[in-house]
Scaffold this motif. Structure first.
Motif, PDB file in Angstrom:
ATOM      1  N   ILE A 103       0.117 -10.943   0.699  1.00 59.66           N
ATOM      2  CA  ILE A 103      -0.721 -10.896  -0.158  1.00 59.66           C
ATOM      3  C   ILE A 103      -1.999 -11.227   0.247  1.00 59.66           C
ATOM      4  N   THR A 104      -3.218 -10.287  -0.029  1.00 61.85           N
ATOM      5  CA  THR A 104      -4.398 -10.921   0.683  1.00 61.85           C
ATOM      6  C   THR A 104      -5.425 -10.824  -0.606  1.00 61.85           C
ATOM      7  N   ASP A 105      -6.526 -11.279  -0.249  1.00 58.58           N
ATOM      8  CA  ASP A 105      -7.593 -11.088  -1.215  1.00 58.58           C
ATOM      9  C   ASP A 105      -7.971  -9.558  -0.855  1.00 58.58           C
ATOM     10  N   LEU A 114      -3.658 -14.981   0.983  1.00 59.00           N
ATOM     11  CA  LEU A 114      -3.573 -15.726  -0.270  1.00 59.00           C
ATOM     12  C   LEU A 114      -1.909 -16.354  -0.280  1.00 59.00           C
ATOM     13  N   ASP A 115      -1.048 -15.423  -0.010  1.00 54.28           N
ATOM     14  CA  ASP A 115       0.300 -15.820  -0.343  1.00 54.28           C
ATOM     15  C   ASP A 115       1.400 -15.080   0.534  1.00 54.28           C
ATOM     16  N   VAL A 116       2.475 -15.648   0.868  1.00 56.33           N
ATOM     17  CA  VAL A 116       3.402 -14.707   1.576  1.00 56.33           C
ATOM     18  C   VAL A 116       4.706 -14.870   0.596  1.00 56.33           C
ATOM     19  N   GLY A 135       1.790  -6.797  12.105  1.00 59.92           N
ATOM     20  CA  GLY A 135       0.963  -7.670  12.015  1.00 59.92           C
ATOM     21  C   GLY A 135      -0.449  -7.272  11.566  1.00 59.92           C
ATOM     22  N   PHE A 136      -1.243  -8.285  11.155  1.00 55.54           N
ATOM     23  CA  PHE A 136      -2.973  -8.084  10.828  1.00 55.54           C
ATOM     24  C   PHE A 136      -2.999  -7.300   9.647  1.00 55.54           C
ATOM     25  N   GLN A 137      -2.036  -7.162   8.757  1.00 55.46           N
ATOM     26  CA  GLN A 137      -2.347  -6.534   7.506  1.00 55.46           C
ATOM     27  C   GLN A 137      -1.562  -7.028   6.398  1.00 55.46           C
ATOM     28  N   GLY A 138      -2.053  -6.626   5.163  1.00 55.50           N
ATOM     29  CA  GLY A 138      -1.420  -6.961   3.963  1.00 55.50           C
ATOM     30  C   GLY A 138      -1.863  -6.270   2.781  1.00 55.50           C
ATOM     31  N   VAL A 139      -1.836  -6.706   1.324  1.00 53.81           N
ATOM     32  CA  VAL A 139      -1.909  -5.985   0.478  1.00 53.81           C
ATOM     33  C   VAL A 139      -2.439  -6.528  -0.751  1.00 53.81           C
ATOM     34  N   THR A 140      -3.726  -6.145  -1.415  1.00 54.87           N
ATOM     35  CA  THR A 140      -4.091  -6.938  -2.410  1.00 54.87           C
ATOM     36  C   THR A 140      -3.078  -7.024  -3.576  1.00 54.87           C
ATOM     37  N   GLU A 141      -3.222  -7.982  -4.381  1.00 54.97           N
ATOM     38  CA  GLU A 141      -2.278  -8.789  -5.469  1.00 54.97           C
ATOM     39  C   GLU A 141      -2.546  -7.446  -6.589  1.00 54.97           C
TER      40      GLU A 141
END
Ligand code: ASP
Ligand code: MG
Length: 426
Positions: A103-105, A114-116, A135-141
Motif C-alpha cells: 500500500i502506498t501514498d 505506507l504499509d505491507v 518490485g517497484f509498485q504498489g497500490v493506493t489505499e
C-alpha cells in the motif's frame, strides 16, 4: 529454517537464459529449507525502453498512465520467473504489488510505501510455495490506483517485504559482487566492502551510488533489516549493510574506518540566478518558487554580493529531469524575484567522498581538493556534511575525478580488478 527475501535486479533477469539461471538459485534456496520470497525487477532495460516509448508519444505523459505502463515491466519478469521455478519442480506463484498488499501514498512516479499487508504472501509461504512479487509498485489505499516507487524501487519493495514478514535477511542480487569503494565500471580497481553502516550507505546512495536505492536504505535503517548485497552471477559473499561497528583497518582495531567510498552522480543540473538583490528574503523567495514547482534541490551556493551593486548570484543543483519545471517556474516569477538572468547547465557531474571516520579526521577536504588539482579538474561547487564531501565538476571530467579521488585515498584494491557480470549500467 528461516525466511529470506531475495531481490533480483533487471540485469539478473535480462533474458530467458538469465531467468532460468536465477530460478535455479531460488529453487536451491527453497530446497535448503528456507521460506523464500522473491522480488523481481523488469527485464534488462525494459523500464528505460517503456519510458522512451512514452516520450515518443507525448513529451509530458500523465503520471498515472506512466505508472500503469511501467508496472507492466515487472509483470513480465515475475510471471516468467514463476514459470521457470515451477519447471524445476518447485511451487511458485507471482503477484503484482497490489496483490502482494503493498500500500502506498498517491504520489505517482515516486510513491512511498505506507504499509505491507502480506497476508496473501504468508498463505503462499505456509503452503510451501515460493512467492514472487513484482518490485517497484504498489497500490493506493483509497483509489486503488497503481503506483510506482521511483527508479530502482524494487530494492525498497524487497526491504519493505522483509520488514513486513520479519525476514532474517534481505538479499539484494545485482550484477556486481557487493558494494564497492567506487563504481567498478569507472574504477576497475575498486574494492568490495565486507560491511558498511546504514549511515554510510545512505550517503553513498544519496550521492549517486546506484547499487542500492536511497529509500530502501532509509527503510532498512528504520526497521533494522540487515541487507546483504551480492551477485546473482557468482557464489561470493557480498556486502552486509548493518549498524555493527566496522573493522576495515585491520585485525582488532575497532575504530571507525575513515573512508567508505567514492560515489558519483550524473543526473543533476545546475541553475544560476544572476543579479539577485542581497537583501533579507531573497533566497526564501527563490526557493519558495522552486518548492512550489515540486522540485527537490541538492547543493546551494550564494556568492558574496558586489559592494557597488548589492547584487549576488545564487546557484543550486537539482535533478536534471526537473530542469524544465524549475526553469519555467523561475522564469515566470522573474519580475518578483528580480534576477537579471537565469543560466541552466546540465553538463555537470557530482563526486562525493563518504566515510563515517571523517567526523574526527582533519584534512580530508584538503586532500580531496589536492587530488582534483593534480588531475587538472576544476571545482564548481562544494558541499559537506559530517561524513561526506561533495564537489561539482564538468560532466566530461567526472570519471577522471572519481579515479583521482579513489586513488588519492588509497582505496584501490591490491588483488585485481572487480568483475562486472552484466547490465548496461543504464
Ligand atoms: N524496473 C524499475 C527500474 O528500472 C525498478 C527497479 O529496477 O528496481 O527502475
Ligand atoms: Mg531496472
Amino acid at each position: 529454517m528461516g525466511l529470506i527475501v531475495q531481490k533480483y535486479g533487471g540485469s539478473s533477469v535480462a533474458d530467458a537464459q538469465s531467468i532460468k539461471r536465477v530460478a535455479k538459485r531460488i529453487a536451491e534456496a527453497r530446497r535448503a529449507g528456507d521460506d523464500v520470497v522473491v522480488v523481481v525487477s523488469a527485464m534488462g532495460d525494459t523500464t528505460d525502453e517503456l519510458i522512451d516509448l512514452a516520450n515518443d508519444i507525448t513529451p509530458l505523459p500523465p503520471s498515472r498512465e506512466m505508472d500503469i505502463l511501467l508496472t507492466a515491466g515487472e509483470r513480465i519478469s515475475m510471471s516468467l520467473l514463476a514459470m521457470a521455478i515451477a519447471n524445476l519442480g518447485v511451487d511458485a506463484q507471482s503477484f503484482t504489488g497490489q496483490q502482494a498488499g503493498v500500500i502506498t501514498d498517491d504520489v505517482h512516479g515516486r510513491a512511498r510505501i505506507l504499509d505491507v499487508k502480506a497476508t496473501r504472501i504468508r498463505e503462499v509461504l505456509d503452503a510451501g510455495s515460493v512467492a514472487i512479487v513484482a518490485g517497484f509498485q504498489g497500490v493506493t489505499e483509497h483509489t486503488n490506483d497503481v503506483t510506482t516507487l521511483g527508479r530502482g524501487g524494487s530494492d525498497t519493495t524487497a526491504v519493505a517485504l522483509a520488514a513486513g514478514l520479519d525476514a532474517d535477511v534481505c538479499e539484494i542480487y545485482t550484477d556486481v559482487d557487493g558494494v564497492f569503494t567506487a563504481d567498478p565500471r569507472i574504477v576497475p580497481t575498486a574494492r568490495k566492502l565486507d560491511r558498511i553502516t546504514y549511515e554510510e550507505m545512505l550517503d553513498m546512495a544519496a550521492s549517486g551510488a546506484k547499487v542500492l536505492m536511497l529509500r530502501c536504505v532509509e527503510y532498512a535503517r528504520r526497521t533494522q533489516v540487515p541487507i546483504h548485497v551480492r551477485s546473482s552471477f557468482s557464489g561470493h559473499t557480498g556486502t552486509l549493510v548493518t549498524d555493527e561497528p566496522l573493522d576495515r583497518e585491520g585485525e582488532g582495531q575497532m575504530e571507525q574506518p575513515i573512508i567508505a567510498g567514492v560515489a558519483h552522480d550524473r543526473s543533476e543540473a545546475k541553475i544560476t540566478l544572476i543579479g539577485v538583490a542581497d537583501v533579507p528574503g531573497s533566497a526564501a523567495r527563490v526557493f519558495e518558487v522552486v518548492a512550489a514547482a515540486g522540485v527537490n534541490i541538492d547543493m546551494i551556493v550564494q556568492n558574496v554580493s558586489a559592494a557597488q551593486t548589492g547584487l549576488t548570484d545564487i546557484s543550486f543543483t537539482l535533478p536534471a529531469e526537473d530542469g524544465k519545471k524549475a526553469t519555467a517556474a523561475l522564469r515566470e516569477a522573474q519580475e518578483t524575484l528580480g534576477h537579471a538572468e537565469l543560466q541552466y547547465d546540465d553538463a555537470i557531474g557530482k563526486v562525493s567522498l563518504v566515510g563515517a571516520g571523517m567526523k574526527s579526521h582533519p584534512g580530508i577536504s584538503a586532500k580531496l581538493f589536492g587530488a582534483l588539482r593534480d588531475a587538472g579538474i576544476n571545482i564548481e561547487m562544494i558541499s559537506t556534511s559530517e561524513i561526506r564531501v561533495s564537489v561539482v565538476t564538468r560532466a566530461d571530467q567526472l570519471d577522471d575525478a572519481v579515479r583521482a579521488i579513489h586513488s588519492a585515498f588509497g582505496l584501490d584494491s591490491a588483488d585485481g580488478e572487480a568483475v562486472v557480470y552484466g547490465g548496461s549500467g543504464r
